[in-house]
Write a protein that holds these residues in place. Sequence first.
Motif, PDB file in Angstrom:
ATOM      1  N   SER A 642      -4.926  10.689  12.060  1.00  0.00           N
ATOM      2  CA  SER A 642      -5.308   9.936  10.709  1.00  0.00           C
ATOM      3  C   SER A 642      -4.645   8.738  10.693  1.00  0.00           C
ATOM      4  O   SER A 642      -3.390   8.335  11.082  1.00  0.00           O
ATOM      5  N   SER A 643      -5.114   7.875   9.852  1.00  0.00           N
ATOM      6  CA  SER A 643      -4.639   6.448   9.637  1.00  0.00           C
ATOM      7  C   SER A 643      -3.571   6.690   8.521  1.00  0.00           C
ATOM      8  O   SER A 643      -3.410   7.585   7.605  1.00  0.00           O
ATOM      9  N   VAL A 644      -2.575   5.657   8.736  1.00  0.00           N
ATOM     10  CA  VAL A 644      -1.473   6.118   7.543  1.00  0.00           C
ATOM     11  C   VAL A 644      -1.636   5.541   6.207  1.00  0.00           C
ATOM     12  O   VAL A 644      -2.397   4.491   6.060  1.00  0.00           O
ATOM     13  N   THR A 645      -1.551   6.372   5.486  1.00  0.00           N
ATOM     14  CA  THR A 645      -1.917   6.063   4.005  1.00  0.00           C
ATOM     15  C   THR A 645      -0.354   6.274   3.211  1.00  0.00           C
ATOM     16  O   THR A 645       0.160   6.766   3.796  1.00  0.00           O
ATOM     17  N   THR A 646      -0.450   5.492   2.288  1.00  0.00           N
ATOM     18  CA  THR A 646       0.753   5.343   1.375  1.00  0.00           C
ATOM     19  C   THR A 646       0.910   6.651   0.667  1.00  0.00           C
ATOM     20  O   THR A 646       0.028   7.177   0.473  1.00  0.00           O
ATOM     21  N   THR A 647       2.059   7.142   0.236  1.00  0.00           N
ATOM     22  CA  THR A 647       2.449   7.968  -0.795  1.00  0.00           C
ATOM     23  C   THR A 647       3.457   7.529  -1.846  1.00  0.00           C
ATOM     24  O   THR A 647       4.364   6.699  -1.563  1.00  0.00           O
ATOM     25  N   SER A 648       3.221   8.321  -2.867  1.00  0.00           N
ATOM     26  CA  SER A 648       4.226   7.934  -3.857  1.00  0.00           C
ATOM     27  C   SER A 648       5.380   8.973  -3.750  1.00  0.00           C
ATOM     28  O   SER A 648       6.297   8.810  -4.458  1.00  0.00           O
ATOM     29  N   LEU A 649       5.328   9.866  -3.025  1.00  0.00           N
ATOM     30  CA  LEU A 649       6.549  10.908  -2.845  1.00  0.00           C
ATOM     31  C   LEU A 649       7.720  10.265  -2.352  1.00  0.00           C
ATOM     32  O   LEU A 649       7.547   9.647  -1.358  1.00  0.00           O
ATOM     33  N   PRO A 650       8.771  10.767  -2.710  1.00  0.00           N
ATOM     34  CA  PRO A 650      10.065  10.151  -2.281  1.00  0.00           C
ATOM     35  C   PRO A 650      10.431  10.633  -0.982  1.00  0.00           C
ATOM     36  O   PRO A 650      10.102  11.717  -0.493  1.00  0.00           O
TER      37      PRO A 650
END
Length: 650
Positions: A642-650
């Motif tokens: 999977s391509s890297v996707t941003t996350t808002s989780l800490p």
Amino acid sequence: MFKGVYLRSAGRAAWIAFAGALLATPVYAQKRPAPAVQAQAPTIPSNPDDAFVALRDAARKNDVDRAATLSAALVDYPIPSYVEYFRIKPQMFDSSGLARIDAPDEQVRTFLQRYQGEAIADRMRNDWLLVLGKKRDWANFDAEYPKFMLKDDTQVECYALLSRALKGQNVAAEARAALFDVRYYGEGCVDLISYLAQSQQIQRSDVAFQARQALEQNYTTLAARIAATAPDSRGDSDTLATIVKMARNDPSQAAAYLNASAASLSRDEQGAAWGVVGQYAAKKLAPEAAGYFRRQIDLGGNQWLSDETQEWRVRAALRQGDWRQVRQSIELMRPELRAKDPAWTYWYGRALAADKRPDEARAQYEAIAGQFNFYGQLASEELGNRITLPVRTVVSDAEATAMRTRPGFVRAQKFYDLNLRFEGNREWNWELRGMSDRELIAAADYARRIELLDRAVNTADRTKTEHDFSLRFLMPYRDIMQRATDDVGLDMAWAYGLIRQESRFIMNARSSAGAHGLMQVMPATAKYVARKIGMTDFSPTMMGDPNINILLGTNYMSMVLTDLDSSWTLASAAYNAGPGRPKNWRSSLNRTVEGAIFAETIPFTETRTYVKNVLSNATYYAALMSGRPQSLKDRLGSVAPSSVTTTSLP
């Protein structure tokens, strides 16, 4: 008589030149105490327990005067052995933790006689052996070493081998087996390497390998000191030392340098260099890693390689799906390393199966299928079995309550009351020595009754033929857990599997990073989750409440599971290392891999172990809760690129 590490003025190794500047402040040199500074004497706590904890802290800092003052105020303390130990121990080591040659031997002898057979006496003997080895008092060392029960100190083992070598015995093979983890070498192991090199029991290649192991772990001063022990030799070449340094930061750059410099290296040095480059490339999950290791294997494969390099040689091949190289890499492993971890038995079986050798593969699986761990479970499934629970051994109330009078358990409880878990665990585990399986189950049940839940789990984990998995896999706070997991649709077996790994059910557990409570939730994560679920009155002090801790922890588990395609493997990694890292690890895949391969090739040792333990735990919890056979393989699933996707989780 041998007097420690020899430094030769002629023929200095390039290794020494590489780290020479660091020798200005050697790690192993015994420091002279700084002149005392006039200051107001610290007060003695009025509460005896507080004074005892302060004494323990003074002993840890090897503060002789403070320890003497505090111990004098604890004459009637209920654990006199530890008061005395904490008074004597600072006289045996200096402020940097190095053994002193002017230790009070007579006080130590008296202590050992008075507390013979107790855990603290073995601890004192461990300390004294370091002193005796440092000052070359081999008569007393040889008399005391057989009485050292735990024998869990690498430096003491090095001194024991040095004592034998000085008497003319050849200990080279035993030294090679003992010297595999540079983190625990200390003065004794450097001295052993030095003498064996001086007496020609080991060769230049042995010394070069030990120095390279230290350099791989970034112990540059230790690497230089070890290299200096080889008489009239250069250790490894400066080219190889440069490659090791370079590979840590940029394996591809190191590979290019190695290609350009190969002519200056011997065949063995080239093999070792490709192994190091392969190790660091594999840790970065670079697809080139397997190719680097293939070059190392083509050069013979049996060059001196650290255990870590040998393990990553297998992992790089696993990640690429090269079963032939998996098999070759395991066959080339140091036998002791291969036997120590069931991972290599399991993956060797898989490699044999891929090579269409099913009978040989089955023999590998059968060798570990009875083990109650991640790879034992997977091996059992390869044999066509589902994961079930062993027959439960139930002990009587009388057997459990009889444990309360055991002296080690009594001392342990006192330490736990003081929140001194290190000392408490030492006493508890010492008392377990020599117990039968039934006695261990009774001790575990006793621990459960007095709410020492981590001791209950760890004690029940020790049984060999009789078992009680309801104690190995406790389920405290079940009503709270049921409500919390139901609210977010979370698998409760996974949640319990995670808590068992995170805190062993110690409610007040705190990590060095600040994680808190049963689910070891980080403060920033707790605030984030509380805000997300609308908890407007949240305060970090609430994390000591199991209701709040479980509520926030299970909600965070649900968040990371959703963020990572409902993969328990990825989500378990995210809970330990943060959600961004498993996304990065996943993005480097060139094909879909089974969850077990993804877990085994996680670059962080802590997270790799964590994921395997959490999912192994969860499988047993599911069996306990459902009463039905389970599958760890199903729980692991597979992980797709999977391509890297941003996350808002800490």
